[in-house]
Design a protein around this motif. Structure first.
Motif, PDB file in Angstrom:
ATOM      1  N   GLY A  16      51.197-138.557  -3.196  1.00 48.92           N
ATOM      2  CA  GLY A  16      50.421-137.408  -2.741  1.00 48.92           C
ATOM      3  C   GLY A  16      48.944-137.719  -2.600  1.00 48.92           C
ATOM      4  N   ALA A  76      47.858-139.815   0.585  1.00 51.74           N
ATOM      5  CA  ALA A  76      47.746-139.096   1.856  1.00 51.74           C
ATOM      6  C   ALA A  76      46.577-138.123   1.901  1.00 51.74           C
ATOM      7  N   LEU A  77      45.837-138.011   0.805  1.00 53.06           N
ATOM      8  CA  LEU A  77      44.773-137.024   0.736  1.00 53.06           C
ATOM      9  C   LEU A  77      43.494-137.493   1.408  1.00 53.06           C
ATOM     10  N   GLU A  98      57.680-126.997  -3.409  1.00 51.66           N
ATOM     11  CA  GLU A  98      56.895-126.676  -2.222  1.00 51.66           C
ATOM     12  C   GLU A  98      55.901-125.558  -2.501  1.00 51.66           C
ATOM     13  N   PRO A 114      45.902-127.325   0.278  1.00 49.98           N
ATOM     14  CA  PRO A 114      46.624-128.574   0.547  1.00 49.98           C
ATOM     15  C   PRO A 114      46.232-129.702  -0.387  1.00 49.98           C
ATOM     16  N   THR A 171      48.077-129.207  -3.711  1.00 46.97           N
ATOM     17  CA  THR A 171      49.516-129.341  -3.468  1.00 46.97           C
ATOM     18  C   THR A 171      49.898-130.809  -3.338  1.00 46.97           C
ATOM     19  N   GLN A 172      49.194-131.536  -2.483  1.00 50.88           N
ATOM     20  CA  GLN A 172      49.502-132.950  -2.279  1.00 50.88           C
ATOM     21  C   GLN A 172      49.237-133.769  -3.530  1.00 50.88           C
ATOM     22  N   GLY A 217      52.021-133.931  -5.739  1.00 52.45           N
ATOM     23  CA  GLY A 217      53.227-134.551  -5.196  1.00 52.45           C
ATOM     24  C   GLY A 217      54.178-133.583  -4.557  1.00 52.45           C
ATOM     25  N   VAL A 242      55.318-130.571  -1.568  1.00 49.14           N
ATOM     26  CA  VAL A 242      55.323-130.460  -0.108  1.00 49.14           C
ATOM     27  C   VAL A 242      54.583-129.191   0.294  1.00 49.14           C
ATOM     28  N   ALA A 243      53.657-129.330   1.242  1.00 45.86           N
ATOM     29  CA  ALA A 243      52.937-128.171   1.765  1.00 45.86           C
ATOM     30  C   ALA A 243      53.681-127.621   2.979  1.00 45.86           C
TER      31      ALA A 243
END
Length: 379
Positions: A15, A18-19, A116, A128, A131-132, A135, A137-138
């Motif tokens: 997570g 990807a941020l 999620e 987001p 959330t990310q 780990g 899912v948004a």
């Protein structure tokens, strides 16, 4: 052999890999360094132009004399004042280093892999991120259309459709940042009623004090007894003028608050912040002045932006989001060179828009006059 940036990135949890970092508004000192501008006004971060209450300043100075001591980890005095203000028990309150911190605590406690979170497109950027980072899912719902009565605002029906057996948290900013749009009492209540009782509904009311006067928004904290899955977040960073001290809080059912306090850092709300926030609550006259100034100036700015031929989103906060089309980058650059800091919102998928905070009357006048010169200048 030393590790490269890419090597370190691969070792982070998925997570985080990807941020993209949160990008705050440009600080005054940074603009001074980059452009050599000295006469600067900042209308980028939705801060209160009146600053903090004099009572809060006095309390902060007194508390600073004891800064060698750890703060009260349970913030007994501040929680007691907040409990009295909201008519709830102190066991329903979770304090944070700003309300952003509380949002991160919610994600830490209730999100994770195979789980999620649901929120709207163009919603507050922290949703987001937390959330990310957890780990999870948004699931991002499409926003309302540009021609709706709340352009680019939350489409609650679309959000409802995204809720599944894996959903653990729904985030709703009311009003929303950066759009300024909002959901009314009937719509918001009906939405919460339809959410499964084992899914948290987080109503982020960072701009609540302004919103009640501008749009008559509901105080969602009044529904806590009816909806044990409801969490309401508030902050002292906006109308109370304490952004630099970082004080926020959540109101929830006691079981949810107990879980949030398990993951909360022991001293996440410092002693100076606790003292200033408590004193700010007592100074209702200062709060009223801040609200009145914002109501007057927001309406004036909105009217003048429309007179310039710009599309302006309806706002129940202390800011306006307006469309300058394909010239947003050049207009923002021109404002910066003139010493006026506003906020580009391309990161919110609104690339043609800029967001301006309501400042003091003379600051707003300077912004409007500078903007008019920029958009009327020949290409």
């Amino acid at each position: 052999m030393s590790m490269s940036e890419a090597d370190w990135a691969r070792r982070a949890v998925p997570g985080v890999q990807a941020l993209a970092p949160y990008e705050p508004g440009k600080p005054i000192a940074e603009l001074r360094r980059e452009y050599g501008v000295t006469d600067i006004i900042k209308l980028a971060s939705n801060e209160s132009p009146l600053g903090p209450s004099p009572q809060a300043l006095t309390a902060a100075r007194e508390a600073a004399a004891e800064m060698h001591r750890y703060p009260d980890g349970n913030a007994f005095e501040l929680k007691a004042r907040l409990a009295a203000r909201h008519g709830v028990g102190a066991e329903r309150i979770t304090l944070g280093n700003g309300s952003n911190d509380v949002l991160a605590l919610i994600a830490q406690a209730f999100l994770g892999p195979e789980r999620e979170a649901v929120f709207s497109r163009h919603a507050f950027a922290v949703y987001p991120i937390v959330t990310q980072a957890a780990g999870a899912v948004a699931r991002v719902a499409p926003a309302q259309g540009a021609d709706s009565d709340q352009p680019y605002g939350h489409d609650l029906a679309a959000m409802q459709r995204l809720i599944s057996g894996r959903t653990r948290v729904v985030f709703i900013a009311n009003p929303n940042n950066p759009t300024g749009t909002w959901a009314g009492e009937d719509a918001l209540r009906a939405f919460i009623e339809q959410v499964p009782s084992d899914v948290l509904v987080v109503v982020d009311e960072a701009y609540f004090e302004y919103a009640r006067d501008l749009a008559g928004l509901p105080d969602a904290s009044r529904w806590l007894d009816e909806f044990p899955n409801l969490v309401v977040t508030r902050t002292f960073s906006k109308c109370y003028g304490l952004a630099g001290l970082r004080v926020g809080y959540a109101l929830s059912s006691p079981p949810v608050a107990e879980l949030l306090n398990r993951v909360r850092q022991p001293f996440n709300c410092n002693a100076v912040a606790q003292a200033a926030a408590g004193a700010a609550l007592d100074d209702e006259a200062h709060l009223a002045r801040a609200i009145a100034l914002n109501t007057e100036q927001l309406r004036l700015m909105e009217a003048e932006l429309r007179q310039l031929g710009l599309a302006v989103l309806p706002s129940a906060g202390n800011f306006l989001c307006f469309d300058v089309g394909g010239g947003a980058a050049s207009v923002n650059e021109g404002l910066l060179r003139a010493g006026v800091i506003v906020r580009p919102v391309g990161g919110y998928e609104l690339p043609g828009f800029l967001r301006v905070s309501v400042g003091l009357p003379e600051e707003n006048r300077r912004f409007l006059d500078t903007l008019e010169r920029l958009i009327s200048a020949p290409a």
